[in-house]
Design an enzyme around this catalytic site. Structure first.
Site, PDB file in Angstrom:
ATOM      1  CG  HIS A   1      -8.496  -1.988   9.764  1.00 17.23           C
ATOM      2  ND1 HIS A   1      -8.777  -1.051   8.795  1.00 17.23           N
ATOM      3  CD2 HIS A   1      -7.386  -2.650   9.345  1.00 17.23           C
ATOM      4  CE1 HIS A   1      -7.871  -1.127   7.835  1.00 17.23           C
ATOM      5  NE2 HIS A   1      -7.017  -2.087   8.140  1.00 17.23           N
TER       6      HIS A   1
ATOM      7  CG  ASP B   1      -9.213  -4.391   3.105  1.00 24.97           C
ATOM      8  OD1 ASP B   1      -8.040  -4.707   3.365  1.00 24.97           O
ATOM      9  OD2 ASP B   1      -9.655  -3.239   3.247  1.00 24.97           O
TER      10      ASP B   1
ATOM     11  CG  ASP C   1      -1.890  -1.099   1.296  1.00 30.96           C
ATOM     12  OD1 ASP C   1      -2.873  -1.037   0.560  1.00 30.96           O
ATOM     13  OD2 ASP C   1      -1.687  -2.049   2.081  1.00 30.96           O
TER      14      ASP C   1
END
Length: 519
Positions: free
Chosen positions: A366, A439, A254
């Site tokens: 998250h 993800d 990332d």
């Protein structure tokens, strides 16, 4: 039992018989040992070494050994302390010598073991998985020379008339189809894993995931201590690629700039998307994309999970300074410019994220599952607008799907596990046929509701190709086990797996990792 029974020989009825073997030098063959003249006396007993030692046994035992079968009516006589014994000779054990061929083979094996161990770190050498690596025993049973052997097969299929003409043109899709047909199920499922691990070196965990489970991709994180300095990072990616057989790895990161800058300690800070967007100059975005590609490529990284194409409408701490703006047209323009610069050299590709859009949610996946309450018309006009335009332009190779529940599309499953979102919207309505990356399936937004094995199976059912999240070989094994179980129950078809593997191999071809053979 009486000693003078009729079937016992008289000499066996004596209380004790002494047996002695004498040494006869006239009849003894030459054994290379000392002769009578050269013999030495035993220092402890004073007896000649040529005499054999005597071991006493009872007379009755000797009688049983030498007599015919006893009548069934006879009762077994109990042994008493005064039972006579008969000395029986014993021979000294001879030295066993290993055959020369076996000794040579053993020496060669040990040399191979030491040589392979020297190439590995101590972590790889110690433990069950480490020993498996040293001894060359891998879980995978696939063809380690898959690319070369498929090329040979394709050459053999050509007819004499064709080979006499100009070299036939083999399309990338034809070659990839041939590769998929020759891969085992374990190889295919391994290619669908994008894994992470902890540590700066090529240690046991990542070695096992690459060599034994044939994982298709690795993602590097600063928080996992994967990135320390330029030399270390280059060495790490080289080791990973050299051990990824037969298909090279996607090495991802990332690298957005600003608050998500994985290379800041190597190359200094880079501008965030918000800073680039504030210039409203697509050339700035293209230049930054080109610079990122050069740097990433020099470190052996070939996939950047960027740009972020979320259209910000509410404050979300997770997205702070990470988007190009709050206008769909501006986000589309700047993200497209960055993507073109990033992919210009053909060595590094990008991935749009976070589909179906985090611009109107305040929660962080998250920690929990965000809910997106927009109407479908608003989603199409705002959140999905950058995807639609850039997909039509043909520059999008990969899309990362996040974990959120889009209530107007699928109110029961997170988007990363939703067939309605991934296949229904992203593939069918928006027309995307590239690689869909989930993800991390280890985020709290997923693990709070689904075990990793079930999440992996649901993600593939939904239409995802690369499953992110495995941190250890055990995680990979659990995910693959969950997928296989779904295959066995018919929830996932083998054709569905092949579709994903074809997309992944095409992505690797577009990166230059797979080359079309000349036939």
């Amino acid at each position: 039992m009486e000693k003078n029974h009729s079937w016992f020989p008289k000499e066996q009825q004596d209380d004790e018989v002494e047996m002695k073997v004498t040494h006869d030098t006239r009849t003894q063959p030459d054994t290379g040992m000392l002769s009578d003249d050269d013999s030495t006396e035993d220092r402890d007993t004073g007896e000649s070494q040529d005499e054999m030692k005597i071991v006493p046994i009872s007379t009755k035992d000797a009688q049983v050994l030498q007599s015919p079968l006893l009548p069934l009516t006879e009762e077994k006589e109990e042994k008493t302390e005064n039972s006579p014994v008969v000395p029986v000779p014993t021979t000294l054990p001879q030295r066993t010598v290993m055959p020369r061929k076996r000794a040579i083979l053993m020496a060669v094996f040990l040399l191979i073991l030491v040589f392979n161990a020297a190439r590995l770190s101590s972590a790889q050498f110690i433990g069950a998985e480490g020993w498996a690596s040293v001894l060359g025993s891998h879980v995978s049973s696939g063809d380690p020379n898959l690319l070369r052997n498929v090329a040979i097969q394709l050459r053999k299929k050509l007819t004499p008339g064709v080979t006499a003409q100009a070299t036939p043109h083999l399309t990338p899709q034809e070659y990839i189809d041939a590769l998929v047909q020759n891969m085992t199920l374990d190889q295919k499922l391994g290619q669908m894993m994008i894994v992470q691990y902890v540590g700066p070196e090529y240690g046991l965990a990542i070695s096992t995931m690459i060599s034994q489970y044939n994982v298709g991709a690795v993602i590097l994180f600063g928080v996992n201590n994967n990135i320390q300095d330029k030399t270390q990072l280059k060495s790490l990616t080289r080791q990973m690629q050299s051990n990824s057989k037969p298909i090279p790895l996607v090495v991802a990161i990332d690298q957005e700039g600003g608050t998500v800058d994985r290379l800041v300690n190597l190359d200094g800070p880079r501008p965030s998307e918000a800073e680039i967007g504030a210039t409203n100059d697509p050339n700035k975005a293209t230049q930054q994309g080109n610079q990122d590609a050069q740097d990433l490529s020099s470190y052996g990284i070939n996939l950047n999970l960027a740009p972020v194409v979320d259209v910000t409408n509410v404050f979300n701490p997770q997205l702070y300074l990470r988007t190009f703006g709050d206008n769909p047209a501006k986000v589309t323009k700047m993200a497209g410019a960055y993507l073109r610069g990033l992919q210009r050299n053909g060595k590094v590709l990008g991935a749009l994220k976070h589909f179906p859009g985090l611009g109107d949610v305040g929660a962080d996946p998250h920690n929990s599952v965000p809910y997106l309450y927009r109407s479908k018309s608003d989603l199409e006009a705002i959140d999905w607008a950058p995807y639609r335009v850039l997909i039509r332009q043909g520059d999008v190779r990969a899309v990362l799907v996040t974990h959120e529940i889009v209530t107007t599309i699928d109110g029961s499953k997170p988007s990363s596990l939703s067939y309605k979102v991934i296949t229904g919207i992203l593939r069918n309505e928006l027309g995307f046929q590239g690689v869909v990356i989930t993800d991390s399936l280890t985020m709290e937004g997923i693990t709070a509701y689904y075990p990793e094995a079930q999440a992996a199976a649901l993600a593939i059912e939904a239409g995802s190709d690369l499953l992110m999240g495995a941190l250890t070989p055990n995680d990979v094994a659990n995910m693959i086990s969950g997928i296989k179980q779904a295959i066995n129950t018919g929830e996932i078809g083998l054709q569905r797996v092949d579709e994903s593997v074809r997309r992944i191999l095409m992505l690797k071809y577009q990166m230059g990792l797979i080359r079309i053979p000349t036939i």
